[in-house]
Every structure is written in structure tokens, then in C-alpha cells.
Design an enzyme around this catalytic site. Structure first.
Site, PDB file in Angstrom:
ATOM      1  N   ALA A 134     -26.549 -27.289  25.801  1.00  0.00           N
ATOM      2  CA  ALA A 134     -26.906 -26.312  25.008  1.00  0.00           C
ATOM      3  C   ALA A 134     -25.625 -25.614  24.545  1.00  0.00           C
ATOM      4  O   ALA A 134     -25.741 -25.157  23.446  1.00  0.00           O
ATOM      5  CB  ALA A 134     -27.856 -25.400  25.845  1.00  0.00           C
ATOM      6  N   TYR A 135     -24.574 -25.624  25.402  1.00  0.00           N
ATOM      7  CA  TYR A 135     -23.506 -24.901  25.038  1.00  0.00           C
ATOM      8  C   TYR A 135     -22.537 -25.696  23.995  1.00  0.00           C
ATOM      9  O   TYR A 135     -22.356 -25.040  23.049  1.00  0.00           O
ATOM     10  CB  TYR A 135     -22.683 -24.700  26.442  1.00  0.00           C
ATOM     11  CG  TYR A 135     -21.156 -23.955  26.208  1.00  0.00           C
ATOM     12  CD1 TYR A 135     -21.084 -22.599  25.758  1.00  0.00           C
ATOM     13  CD2 TYR A 135     -20.178 -24.724  26.415  1.00  0.00           C
ATOM     14  CE1 TYR A 135     -20.044 -22.176  25.439  1.00  0.00           C
ATOM     15  CE2 TYR A 135     -18.963 -24.107  26.078  1.00  0.00           C
ATOM     16  CZ  TYR A 135     -19.032 -23.027  25.695  1.00  0.00           C
ATOM     17  OH  TYR A 135     -17.433 -22.194  25.506  1.00  0.00           O
ATOM     18  N   ALA A 136     -22.535 -26.932  24.111  1.00  0.00           N
ATOM     19  CA  ALA A 136     -22.021 -27.787  23.274  1.00  0.00           C
ATOM     20  C   ALA A 136     -22.694 -27.776  21.853  1.00  0.00           C
ATOM     21  O   ALA A 136     -22.127 -27.715  21.038  1.00  0.00           O
ATOM     22  CB  ALA A 136     -21.794 -29.283  23.678  1.00  0.00           C
TER      23      ALA A 136
ATOM     24  N   SER B 109     -24.199 -25.167  20.603  1.00  0.00           N
ATOM     25  CA  SER B 109     -23.872 -24.023  20.107  1.00  0.00           C
ATOM     26  C   SER B 109     -22.571 -23.837  19.422  1.00  0.00           C
ATOM     27  O   SER B 109     -22.121 -23.673  18.427  1.00  0.00           O
ATOM     28  CB  SER B 109     -23.994 -22.783  21.095  1.00  0.00           C
ATOM     29  OG  SER B 109     -22.917 -22.812  21.666  1.00  0.00           O
ATOM     30  N   LYS B 110     -21.557 -24.571  20.125  1.00  0.00           N
ATOM     31  CA  LYS B 110     -20.385 -24.863  19.704  1.00  0.00           C
ATOM     32  C   LYS B 110     -19.910 -25.758  18.419  1.00  0.00           C
ATOM     33  O   LYS B 110     -19.158 -25.473  17.626  1.00  0.00           O
ATOM     34  CB  LYS B 110     -19.514 -25.019  20.724  1.00  0.00           C
ATOM     35  CG  LYS B 110     -19.153 -23.686  21.747  1.00  0.00           C
ATOM     36  CD  LYS B 110     -18.867 -22.395  21.116  1.00  0.00           C
ATOM     37  CE  LYS B 110     -18.601 -21.321  22.115  1.00  0.00           C
ATOM     38  NZ  LYS B 110     -17.988 -20.122  21.549  1.00  0.00           N
TER      39      LYS B 110
END
Length: 241
Positions: free
Chosen positions: A149-151, A153-154
Site C-alpha cells: 500500500a505504501y509503495a 502511494s509513492k
């Protein structure tokens, strides 16, 4: 060197290091914070104790009205805006199969919507000769489990940055993204065992974690002398990928 910078997420970790490093070059800094005013004021005190100029301003990075207030505060206090260092972000971790959608939405709201809100304001207000610096992550290339999920977003931040650089044709404003590798901040250490931390540190040829000052040097480069670097993703990760 440009004279006024807004550093979102400037209350600690990479954000604080960026604020202090830009101030070393004579830049007046607006230290944005979301929930920890005391830490933001500590950053302000560190900058002013070293002879620089700084002020703090709070607000939700994904709230356009609050961030319009941040930009207005910078203009009212220091006369304009030359550099945006958009370090604000959150990093809850879980395998994709196990992450609840509420957490996923919260990550996207802060990291994607927040970056969009800041980028939109910056595109309208940063002066000629200035720089917009967004923040991604080397995880988009390292592709480590639990970071899905973090990747995601980035990855969105990276795409947004590259397009904005081209949309600002003729403005003499550079737009780039810094993609740090694992960096020794509270955000990184949260929830990780010493064994996991040591393993991650060993993955790059330098065999250590980055420190916030490593990333701040890249931000200072983009904010100052790097006028021919535009529309790029700079990986600051010790050679991990």
C-alpha cells in the site's frame, strides 16, 4: 540559493533534517507539522539557534484549505515561496492480503492526496528559479513484502511529479522526487525487530541504514545548484537498487 522554503512533515526525521540543511544555505524555513507542534517548535528552535530563520505552521496535508493557509503564512511571513520539500507521509505496513481498506485509504489520503494538494499549490505559487521536491521511496524498486500500500502511494507521487515538471514548462521551476532507501527515523524503526533492521541495513553495498542528513543533502542539491535536474526521480539509498 533560494530564500524561502516550506518543509511539510518538518517536525522530525527526514523533514527536520531537510529544514535544518536548507537553513544552513540561508533559506528561511516554514516547518509544517500535522500533530506534533512541540517537535515542530524544536525544529524551529534548532534553526534559529544556528542563526537561521524559521516558523512553524500546523495542518492536515490533505486538506486544501489548511494547506492554502500554510502557503499564505509563508508568503505573509517571508514574502514568497521558492522551495517546497514535501516530506510528509505515513507508512503503515501489512501484507496486501491482510491490510484493511481503512488503513489503505488513510495511506493514500496522506501520501497521494496530500502530495497532490501541495503540488497544486506549489505549481501556482513557487517563484521562478524555485524547486518543488516530492518524496517517494526506494521500495518502489526494492519491492519488499508488506510495503504494497505504501509503495502504491509513492508510485503515484512519482508519476505526478514527472507530469508536473512538464506542465511547468517555461516557468523556470524544477520538479523532482527523492526516493530514499531505508533511513534511520522513528517511522522506519516502528514495529521492526533488531534482526529485521540489521538485515535491511545489510542489503546495500554501504552496509548501513541511511540517516536523515544523507537525504537532506540531496534536497539541498535540488533546492539550490541543481537547475539542470528536472523531472527526475533521485534514488538516495546507498546503492540498494
Amino acid at each position: 540559493m533560494c530564500c524561502v522554503a516550506i518543509v511539510t512533515g518538518g517536525s522530525g526525521g527526514i523533514g527536520r533534517a531537510v529544514a535544518e540543511r536548507l537553513a544552513q544555505d540561508g533559506t528561511a524555513v516554514v516547518v509544517h507539522y500535522s500533530g506534533n507542534e512541540a517537535k515542530a517548535q524544536d525544529t524551529v528552535k534548532a534553526v534559529t539557534a544556528a542563526g537561521g530563520q524559521a516558523t512553524a505552521f500546523g495542518g492536515d496535508v490533505a486538506d486544501p484549505e489548511a494547506m492554502a493557509g500554510l502557503f499564505q503564512h509563508a508568503t505573509d511571513t517571508f514574502g514568497g515561496i521558492d522551495v517546497i520539500a514535501n516530506t510528509a507521509g505515513i507508512m503503515p505496513l501489512a501484507p496486501i492480503a491482510e491490510m484493511d481498506l481503512e488503513t489503505f485509504d488513510r495511506i493514500q489520503r496522506t501520501n497521494v492526496r496530500g502530495s497532490f494538494v501541495i503540488s497544486r499549490l506549489a505549481a501556482r505559487q513557487v517563484r521562478a528559479g524555485g524547486a518543488i521536491i516530492n518524496f517517494s521511496t526506494s521500495i518502489t524498486r526494492l519491492q519488499m513484502p508488506t510495503y504494497g500500500a505504501y509503495a502504491a502511494s509513492k508510485g503515484a507521487v512519482e508519476a505526478m511529479t514527472l507530469i508536473l515538471a512538464r506542465e511547468l514548462r517555461g516557468r523556470d521551476v524544477t520538479v523532482n522526487t527523492i526516493a530514499p532507501g531505508p533511513t534511520a527515523t522513528p517511522l522506519f524503526f516502528e514495529g521492526k525487530s533488531e534482526q529485521v533492521i540489521n538485515h535491511i541495513a545489510s542489503l546495500n553495498p554501504m552496509e548501513r541504514l541511511g540517516i536523515p542528513e544523507d537525504i537532506a543533502e540531496v534536497a539541498a542539491f535540488l533546492a539550490g545548484p541543481a537547475r539542470w535536474v528536472n523531472g527526475q526521480i533521485l534514488y538516495a539509498n546507498g546503492g540498494a537498487a
